[in-house]
Write a protein that holds these residues in place. Structure first.
Motif, PDB file in Angstrom:
ATOM      1  N   MET A  96      -6.373  -6.868 -13.189  1.00 49.15           N
ATOM      2  CA  MET A  96      -5.251  -7.292 -14.027  1.00 49.15           C
ATOM      3  C   MET A  96      -4.528  -6.053 -14.556  1.00 49.15           C
ATOM      4  N   VAL A  97      -3.206  -6.041 -14.424  1.00 51.75           N
ATOM      5  CA  VAL A  97      -2.401  -4.910 -14.866  1.00 51.75           C
ATOM      6  C   VAL A  97      -2.266  -4.937 -16.392  1.00 51.75           C
ATOM      7  N   ILE A  98      -2.503  -3.801 -17.015  1.00 50.80           N
ATOM      8  CA  ILE A  98      -2.321  -3.662 -18.462  1.00 50.80           C
ATOM      9  C   ILE A  98      -1.145  -2.721 -18.706  1.00 50.80           C
ATOM     10  N   THR A  99      -0.163  -3.204 -19.447  1.00 52.18           N
ATOM     11  CA  THR A  99       1.032  -2.430 -19.732  1.00 52.18           C
ATOM     12  C   THR A  99       1.135  -2.197 -21.226  1.00 52.18           C
ATOM     13  N   LYS A 100       1.557  -1.011 -21.622  1.00 47.28           N
ATOM     14  CA  LYS A 100       1.654  -0.684 -23.038  1.00 47.28           C
ATOM     15  C   LYS A 100       3.110  -0.489 -23.456  1.00 47.28           C
ATOM     16  N   PHE A 101       3.450  -1.039 -24.628  1.00 50.32           N
ATOM     17  CA  PHE A 101       4.779  -0.908 -25.214  1.00 50.32           C
ATOM     18  C   PHE A 101       4.647  -0.368 -26.632  1.00 50.32           C
ATOM     19  N   ASP A 102       5.710   0.257 -27.092  1.00 51.14           N
ATOM     20  CA  ASP A 102       5.759   0.603 -28.515  1.00 51.14           C
ATOM     21  C   ASP A 102       5.928  -0.664 -29.358  1.00 51.14           C
ATOM     22  N   VAL A 103       6.840  -1.543 -28.914  1.00 52.71           N
ATOM     23  CA  VAL A 103       7.087  -2.805 -29.610  1.00 52.71           C
ATOM     24  C   VAL A 103       7.125  -3.930 -28.591  1.00 52.71           C
ATOM     25  N   LEU A 104       6.407  -4.996 -28.887  1.00 51.80           N
ATOM     26  CA  LEU A 104       6.422  -6.177 -28.047  1.00 51.80           C
ATOM     27  C   LEU A 104       6.932  -7.349 -28.882  1.00 51.80           C
ATOM     28  N   ILE A 105       7.957  -8.031 -28.383  1.00 47.77           N
ATOM     29  CA  ILE A 105       8.554  -9.173 -29.064  1.00 47.77           C
ATOM     30  C   ILE A 105       8.125 -10.450 -28.351  1.00 47.77           C
ATOM     31  N   ILE A 106       7.503 -11.348 -29.075  1.00 49.39           N
ATOM     32  CA  ILE A 106       7.147 -12.648 -28.509  1.00 49.39           C
ATOM     33  C   ILE A 106       8.234 -13.640 -28.911  1.00 49.39           C
ATOM     34  N   GLY A 107       8.999 -14.077 -27.936  1.00 47.48           N
ATOM     35  CA  GLY A 107      10.112 -14.987 -28.176  1.00 47.48           C
ATOM     36  C   GLY A 107      11.420 -14.385 -27.715  1.00 47.48           C
TER      37      GLY A 107
END
Length: 369
Positions: free
Chosen positions: A1-12
């Motif tokens: 499974m690919v794991i990606t990292k963000f500074d900010v993740l917006i749900i919606g």
């Protein structure tokens, strides 16, 4: 499974989430937006009204936020237009009309609004000067000339296109976990994502997502149904809004958006009962419009809670919430996006200072009158 990292993740990825993303792009950060676009949407069936004064009877932080948000939308529309996106902003005013048993409420609202805005007027008797003389069976109304509107679908589409440099993840969130300070894991059906800051802007689904973080906040959706009518000769410009919630909003190309029912029914389909109500209310108010052609019908779900107001708050270190806008999602989209950006990166900004303690989730146990 690919794991990606963000500074900010917006749900919606609705109008609130997209506006937040648009404002966060001012920072040198990586941003992702997760939304499966198969759920119950609010923007899809929004009238697009910017009626900051439309439903208030006294002063409050929400009233102030709405007024400030309304002022911002005009410049926002101009900005989007310069970037190649016309969201059909116009300001032709709104006529708030007393429906059955609504006269006392309308007079009470007028007493407040006329003390705030000298342009607000009360009309008693014939309303023939409005809607080209087509209004029937109503004789008391409040005129708010400063109210405007946009095309909600065009507005949402514009932000999505302008946010094409943000990573969009078309998937459903399964759970959210907090590893430690400034690190969260968001698991979807098809992937796992890490982020340092998390924004929950998932409308009626926000409460379920927050529950994964042990934040107790119940959200629900209030269903609204609308229909679009084509009428090439009515030539009406002002919005009509009755005290019972029924409205008629003129759109471009001789289209009129008619709404909106209020139902706790959670089926994501338009019901004949709702359409019958819309047709009946429209015929009683503006019978000529029913000589037009019904082009489409839609439904959407307004995000609400026991607070009956938005929550715009950092509920845990690094977890921001922007939800519960109910009828005011379009109106408050710009100011919400800007406020979340300031709460996250510039807490000494005047906007953040003014509103940082006004729409907190921790007040969800406050007494609702």
């Amino acid at each position: 499974m690919v794991i990606t990292k963000f500074d900010v993740l917006i749900i919606g990825g609705g109008i609130i989430g997209q506006s937040i993303g648009y404002h966060l792009k001012k920072e040198d950060i990586t941003i992702g937006i997760i939304d499966d676009y198969n759920g119950c949407r609010a923007t899809h069936a929004a009238g697009g009204m910017l009626g900051a004064q439309n439903e208030f009877y006294d002063d409050s932080p929400l009233f102030q936020l709405c007024i400030e948000g309304q002022y911002m939308i005009k410049d926002y529309a101009d900005e989007l237009f310069r970037l190649g996106h016309d969201i059909d902003y116009c300001q032709h005013g709104l006529l708030k009309i007393a429906s059955h048993d609504g006269a006392n409420d309308l007079r009470q609202q007028y007493d407040f609004l006329s003390s705030q805005f000298t342009t607000t007027k009360l009309y008693e008797g014939s309303l023939h000067k409005f809607a080209n003389g087509h209004i029937r069976n109503h004789d008391l109304a409040m005129w708010i000339p400063t109210d405007g509107q946009v095309n909600a679908v065009k507005y949402h589409t514009a932000l999505m296109q302008l946010n094409d440099d943000i990573t969009f993840i078309d998937d459903r969130v399964i759970r959210v976990e907090s590893l430690h300070a400034n690190e969260f894991i968001v698991t979807t059906n098809r992937g796992t994502y890490h982020c340092e800051r998390l924004v929950v802007a998932a409308g009626m689904y926000s409460g379920t997502i927050l529950k994964s973080l042990n934040v107790d906040f119940h959200m629900h959706g209030v269903k609204g149904e609308v229909m679009t009518i084509y009428h090439p000769t009515l030539c009406m410009k002002e919005t009509l809004f009755q005290t019972n919630g029924h409205y008629i909003v003129p759109k471009a190309e001789d289209l009129y958006l008619v709404g909106a029912t209020t139902s706790m029914n959670q089926e994501n389909i338009v019901h004949e009962e709702g359409l019958t109500w819309l047709k009946s209310m429209t015929y009683n108010l503006l019978p000529e419009l029913m000589n037009g052609e019904i082009k489409d019908t839609r439904c959407g779900f307004r995000p609400d809670s026991a607070l009956h107001r938005p929550v715009i708050d950092e509920v845990q270190n690094g977890v921001f919430v922007a939800t519960g806008h109910y009828r005011n999602g379009i109106l408050l989209s710009k100011i919400t996006g800007k406020l979340v950006h300031k709460l996250m990166f510039d807490k000494n900004n005047p906007l953040a200072i003014k509103y940082q303690n006004k729409f907190k989730l921790e007040d969800s146990r406050e007494t609702i009158c």
